[in-house]
Design a protein around this motif. Structure first.
Motif, mmCIF file in Angstrom:
data_model
loop_
_atom_site.group_PDB
_atom_site.id
_atom_site.type_symbol
_atom_site.label_atom_id
_atom_site.label_comp_id
_atom_site.label_asym_id
_atom_site.label_seq_id
_atom_site.Cartn_x
_atom_site.Cartn_y
_atom_site.Cartn_z
ATOM 1 N N TYR A 36 1.225 -1.372 -0.041
ATOM 2 C CA TYR A 36 -0.035 -0.267 0.420
ATOM 3 C C TYR A 36 0.790 1.097 -0.164
ATOM 4 N N GLN A 38 0.875 5.242 1.104
ATOM 5 C CA GLN A 38 0.410 6.709 1.813
ATOM 6 C C GLN A 38 0.945 7.897 1.478
ATOM 7 N N TYR A 39 0.312 8.588 0.913
ATOM 8 C CA TYR A 39 0.430 10.332 0.172
ATOM 9 C C TYR A 39 0.029 10.965 1.123
ATOM 10 N N GLN A 42 -3.317 11.831 3.132
ATOM 11 C CA GLN A 42 -4.411 10.860 2.601
ATOM 12 C C GLN A 42 -4.107 9.335 3.430
ATOM 13 N N GLY A 43 -5.392 8.126 3.515
ATOM 14 C CA GLY A 43 -5.449 6.987 3.972
ATOM 15 C C GLY A 43 -4.309 5.844 2.735
ATOM 16 N N LEU A 44 -4.500 5.289 3.254
ATOM 17 C CA LEU A 44 -3.481 4.262 2.371
ATOM 18 C C LEU A 44 -3.917 3.343 1.180
ATOM 19 N N GLN A 45 -3.623 3.932 -0.220
ATOM 20 C CA GLN A 45 -3.820 2.802 -1.515
ATOM 21 C C GLN A 45 -3.118 1.925 -1.626
ATOM 22 N N GLN B 37 -2.411 5.326 13.848
ATOM 23 C CA GLN B 37 -1.340 5.620 13.037
ATOM 24 C C GLN B 37 -0.293 6.477 14.083
ATOM 25 N N PHE B 91 -6.876 5.786 11.397
ATOM 26 C CA PHE B 91 -8.008 5.757 9.959
ATOM 27 C C PHE B 91 -8.964 4.109 10.192
ATOM 28 N N SER B 108 -9.224 9.256 5.459
ATOM 29 C CA SER B 108 -8.126 9.764 4.484
ATOM 30 C C SER B 108 -7.858 10.578 6.047
#
Lengths: 114, 115
Positions: A36, A38-39, A42-45, B37, B91, B108
């Motif tokens: 994954y 994470q930018y 943002q959340g994880l993609q 996190q 998250f 997000s």
């Protein structure tokens, strides 16, 4: 015990250079492995995942990863990085044992410099 | 692609107060997760939830934490009372069946600051 190790907390590469982010896992059964990204803020993609078949899996944005059972590894690669690839990358092990469990690596922060 | 929404994006509260973090998971998903996190990187599993029940929780899921999804609305994480060490980004994630090969879809995050 099941675990994931990402030995490099930070990696810096030049734009256009190749990239490898390392991931080692510990699990005796059939692993399901994910990368994954994470930018910032943002959340994880999902980038890609492996659960059977060809050990080299292709993902989004030119990323690929290679599963090696003998080395218990699932390294992420990209032939030519772009500044927009700067992000945190997580390797994740998922497995079933009277339920489904995920184990996250500690993440590798990638910085792409000009 | 599928979206998980988290509300609010940032919450600041005083230590000892109660806080509720809200998550709107992907509409047809059945499994829901909360992760914490810390230091901008380490992702720590807190809890997963299915069919109205907690399926698994970690040691970080203290007695002050609770989760619920009343009547298919938001999936919530409640902390009561909060402590300074609860400051982190939380998250929410969801998956369709909770199976090992499935992708998790993440929101997000909600940045919680406990003063």
């Amino acid at each position: 015990a099941q675990s994931v190790t990402q030995p490099d907390a930070r990696v810096t590469v030049s734009e256009g250079a190749s990239l490898q982010l390392r991931c080692k896992y510990s699990y005796s059964g059939t692993p399901y492995l994910f990368w994954y990204v994470q930018y910032p803020r943002q959340g994880l993609q999902l980038l890609l995942k492996y659960y059977s078949g060809d050990p080299v899996v292709q993902g989004v944005n030119g990323f690929e990863a290679e599963f090696s059972k003998s080395n218990s590894s699932f390294h992420l690669r990209k032939a030519s990085v772009h500044w927009s690839d700067s992000a945190v990358y997580f390797c994740v092990l998922s497995y079933a044992n009277s339920g489904t469990y995920q184990r996250f690596g500690t993440g590798t922060k990638l910085q792409v410099v000009p | 692609g599928p979206k998980v929404l988290q509300i609010p994006s940032h919450q600041i509260i005083d230590m000892g107060q109660m806080v509720t973090l809200n998550c709107d998971p992907v509409s047809n998903h059945l499994y829901f997760y909360w992760y914490k996190q810390i230091l901008g990187q380490q992702m720590e599993f807190l809890v997963n939830f299915y069919n109205g029940k907690v399926m698994e929780k970690s040691k970080l899921f203290k007695d002050q934490f609770s989760v619920e999804r009343p009547d298919g609305s938001y999936f919530t994480l409640k902390i009561q009372p909060t402590a300074l060490e609860d400051s982190a980004v939380y998250f929410c994630a969801s998956s369709l069946w909770g199976e090992s090969a499935e992708t998790l879809y993440f929101g997000s995050g909600t940045r919680l600051t406990v003063l």
